[in-house]
Design an enzyme around this catalytic site. Structure first.
Site: not given
Length: 343
Positions: A221, A141
């Site tokens: 994130h 990711c």
């Protein structure tokens, strides 16, 4: 239209999203998914009409829980052209001999080491190189987020070097055994973090260094990125490039989109299932340019960002689309992905 037959090994965070994305594609057929435990996600798959395949030794356990398996994992492999391995990190290597024996094309995830596949894959960076490969590894990711931005910026000018700080979420929302709960943890303490090495599996000549910390949040994130280009550009150039790139959204903080919590709430308001944000979010106000230096902040929804790339990877190995533009058009239209600015 001939449809490629696809199976998904694993029906967790990534597997269930990829499986449901496959079901939306005009050129793909989801043959089934695998489960090793008869839990609520197995029941959910059955409720969606998805055939569930299980290990031989688990057939009776599933039946005892009221779940009738469609067959074994080996039987699933006999029915598919492509298998997407969405098992926990490191587990894909154990399954690879089984896939090879079945003669199927293989898509692995970023939790596996790069040498598991012929090529590490990111649609915007190397789709054409992936055409017809037997195996691909869709990068993680965080790496997917970095590569989308870097390969977008490289349309303006060659990228000389990148320095990035990764602020990682501690766990996915459903995870109960990870942390930290009350700390900011360097991950790792040494430099670079593995993200730079992962980027280099796709862009081997790029000078990149990353550092990472884990923080007590589950939502997304955040990356703080510095890039140096080969020639000067303007802020307007960078904004226009991000704005025109598929799978990148510019978020305007003045509308109340100044945090990951607000981004997630926006996704909820859009009616996104599981509040998924497959797009990379770049904060418009964070973009700063000084000659050859470009800086920005971006947010990555770790549960969803790799889903479009998994769909493109299937098309690449099956040679269903010859260019990145073609597969992006189909994938993004079917998944309802956005580009440009939000809100």
């Amino acid at each position: 239209m001939a449809r490629v037959r696809v199976g998904v090994n694993g029906f967790g965070t990534i597997g269930k999203r990829v499986a449901e994305a496959i079901m939306l594609q005009p050129d793909m057929e989801l043959v089934g998914v695998t489960k090793t435990k008869p839990d609520y996600t197995a029941k959910y798959a059955v409720s969606r009409g998805i055939p569930v395949y299980v290990p031989k030794e688990s057939l009776e356990e599933f039946q005892a829980k009221g779940i009738e398996p469609a067959g074994t994992i080996e039987e699933l492999l006999e029915k598919v052209d492509v298998i997407v391995d969405a098992t926990p990190g490191g587990t894909g290597r154990k399954y690879k001999p089984l896939y090879e024996k079945a003669g199927v094309k293989m898509i692995f995830q970023g939790g596996e080491k790069a040498d598991i596949a012929e090529l590490s894959f990111s649609t915007l960076c190397n789709y054409e190189q992936a055409l017809g490969k037997t195996s691909l590894r869709v990068v993680s990711c965080n790496t997917t987020g970095l590569l989308r931005a870097i390969c977008s910026i490289s349309r303006l000018a060659p990228v000389r070097r990148v320095r990035a700080t990764i602020v990682r979420r501690a766990a996915d929302p459903k995870e109960i055994k990870r942390g930290p709960v009350n700390a900011i943890k360097p991950d790792p303490v040494k430099t670079p973090s593995h993200h730079a090495l992962d980027v280099k599996t796709v862009l081997p000549d790029l000078d990149i260094v990353t550092m990472a910390v884990v923080v007590p949040t589950t939502l997304m994130h955040v990356h703080i990125v510095y890039a140096e280009l080969e020639k000067p550009v303007t802020r307007e150039d960078v904004v226009a490039t991000f704005e025109s790139t598929p799978r990148i959204l510019l978020a305007d903080a003045s509308y109340g989109l100044a945090s990951t919590a607000e981004l997630v709430e926006y996704a909820r308001d859009l009616g996104r299932k599981r509040y998924d944000i497959p797009e990379l979010i770049v904060w418009l106000d964070s973009i700063a340019v000084n000659g050859v230096e470009v800086m920005w902040m971006q947010a990555v929804h770790q549960e969803a960002i790799v889903v479009p790339e998994n769909i493109d990877a299937i098309r690449a190995v099956a040679e269903l689309a010859k260019t990145a533009e073609e597969t992006i058009r189909i994938t993004d239209e079917r998944l309802g992905l956005l580009k440009g600015r939000i809100p």
